[in-house]
Design an enzyme around this catalytic site. Structure first.
Site, PDB file in Angstrom:
ATOM      1  N   CYS A 134      52.501  41.198  32.547  1.00 15.30           N
ATOM      2  CA  CYS A 134      53.731  41.182  33.135  1.00 15.30           C
ATOM      3  C   CYS A 134      53.954  40.184  34.421  1.00 15.30           C
ATOM      4  O   CYS A 134      54.705  39.438  34.662  1.00 15.30           O
ATOM      5  CB  CYS A 134      54.487  42.456  33.371  1.00 15.30           C
ATOM      6  SG  CYS A 134      56.014  42.321  33.843  1.00 15.30           S
ATOM      7  N   CYS A 218      58.565  44.601  42.726  1.00 16.76           N
ATOM      8  CA  CYS A 218      59.447  44.986  41.840  1.00 16.76           C
ATOM      9  C   CYS A 218      59.958  46.409  41.820  1.00 16.76           C
ATOM     10  O   CYS A 218      59.009  47.207  42.082  1.00 16.76           O
ATOM     11  CB  CYS A 218      58.964  44.551  40.455  1.00 16.76           C
ATOM     12  SG  CYS A 218      58.637  42.630  40.090  1.00 16.76           S
ATOM     13  N   CYS A 246      48.732  41.132  42.255  1.00 20.01           N
ATOM     14  CA  CYS A 246      49.174  40.753  41.066  1.00 20.01           C
ATOM     15  C   CYS A 246      48.885  39.390  40.651  1.00 20.01           C
ATOM     16  O   CYS A 246      49.175  38.727  39.507  1.00 20.01           O
ATOM     17  CB  CYS A 246      50.718  40.638  41.301  1.00 20.01           C
ATOM     18  SG  CYS A 246      51.338  39.517  42.326  1.00 20.01           S
TER      19      CYS A 246
HETATM   20 FE1  SF4 Z   1      55.960  43.251  36.097  1.00 19.92          FE
HETATM   21 FE2  SF4 Z   1      56.882  42.969  38.772  1.00 19.92          FE
HETATM   22 FE3  SF4 Z   1      55.902  45.248  37.944  1.00 19.92          FE
HETATM   23 FE4  SF4 Z   1      54.250  42.849  38.025  1.00 19.92          FE
HETATM   24  S1  SF4 Z   1      55.348  43.975  39.624  1.00 19.92           S
HETATM   25  S2  SF4 Z   1      54.310  44.397  36.471  1.00 19.92           S
HETATM   26  S3  SF4 Z   1      55.863  41.431  37.607  1.00 19.92           S
HETATM   27  S4  SF4 Z   1      57.730  44.541  37.018  1.00 19.92           S
END
Ligand code: SF4
Length: 299
Positions: A134, A218, A246
């Protein structure tokens, strides 16, 4: 650089002249104020330089400092589609206070649609690899596209934030993004020092900081922290043994969050290339957070 080795340069040995130039700049600004580094960087790279902002207070302090030097400073953000509404309020406030048109970058619609249709909207809670998939589609790839058009970018990373950040330099050669220059003006700042700057200079900040959040990301992947917890504890809190990154500030494969072999099993996170849910399901699982829907309410 006081013996520090930037973690962004693990993939290739550094021998070329460009890297030496960057290392010399890092040494020159190691003990300088963040504003001095930004002034030099704006003179050197603007308009081929932009500040990366995601809602954190560090990025806001940098925007304020840079704007005082050059009101034309560029700012961009990665709109993942899962940001909390308060983040949009903050970017609206930036527009109004500084007259900066924040540049919004978006993921590829087809890639998001394919991943979410196959794995569900809350895939991030089921496996580290799915969470990374993601992040790859919503953050890493859009960032790569953005940085391909820049010569330098500025991030709000600080050494005290997390173990993966303790060795960052103030000026780095970002080999993960085509060898452009990456600046970390607040590398040696503490959280208290950042907040002191923000309050003293009346810098707008994210509303969620007043609700117990210490780091903003997020909505489904960020929660408030408890007293005594680290700043990053509220990010992907259900993951126990990952580096809480990330992939936009370092290659997650190099951090041990997921091996390259595992990543290849799901098609390098690109949903259209045949990476299947069977392979994903066989990878290591994380504990499921208490109530994912509760987190969804914020998105
Ligand atoms: Fe998805 Fe944002 Fe969570 Fe990463 S931080 S898994 S991009 S929702």
């Amino acid at each position: 650089m006081n013996g520090r080795e930037p973690i962004h340069e693990p993939a290739l040995p550094v021998f070329d002249e460009e890297a030496e130039w960057v290392h010399a700049a890092a040494e020159r600004f190691e003990n300088a104020h963040a504003s001095d580094l930004l002034e030099w960087a704006l003179a050197e790279f603007h308009p081929r330089m932009a500040i990366s902002a995601a809602g954190g207070v560090d990025g806001m302090a940098i925007i304020d400092m840079a704007w005082r030097i050059n009101p034309e400073v560029r700012v961009f953000t990665l709109d993942t589609g899962r940001l909390p509404p308060e983040t949009y309020t903050l970017f609206q406030n930036i527009r109004e206070k500084y007259s900066i048109n924040v540049e919004f970058e978006y993921p590829e619609t087809d890639a998001v649609s394919s991943l979410v249709s196959r794995e569900g909207p809350n895939l991030m809670y089921r496996a580290v690899e799915l969470r990374l998939a993601c992040c790859e589609i919503r953050k890493v790839i859009p960032l790569k596209k953005k940085l391909a058009k820049l010569d330098a970018w500025v991030a709000g990373l600080r050494r005290e934030q997390w173990r993966t950040r303790k060795n960052i330099a103030k000026v780095e050669l970002d080999r993960d993004h085509g060898g452009i220059v990456k600046l970390n003006p607040l590398a040696d700042w503490t959280a208290d020092e950042v907040w002191e700057y923000v309050r003293k200079n009346d810098v707008p900040y994210h509303e969620l900081f007043d609700q117990g959040y210490a780091s903003i990301g997020c909505a489904p992947c960020t929660r408030p922290v408890q007293p005594g917890e680290s700043e990053r504890a509220g990010r992907w809190w259900w993951e126990q043994e990952t580096d809480k990154e990330c992939g936009i500030h370092c290659s997650v494969g190099l951090l041990g969050s997921a091996s390259d072999r595992e990543r290849e099993q799901i098609g390098g996170f690109v949903p259209d290339n045949g990476g299947g849910s069977d392979a994903v399901a066989s990878l290591s699982q994380t504990s499921t957070p208490g109530d994912p829907d509760e987190n969804e309410a914020a998105s």
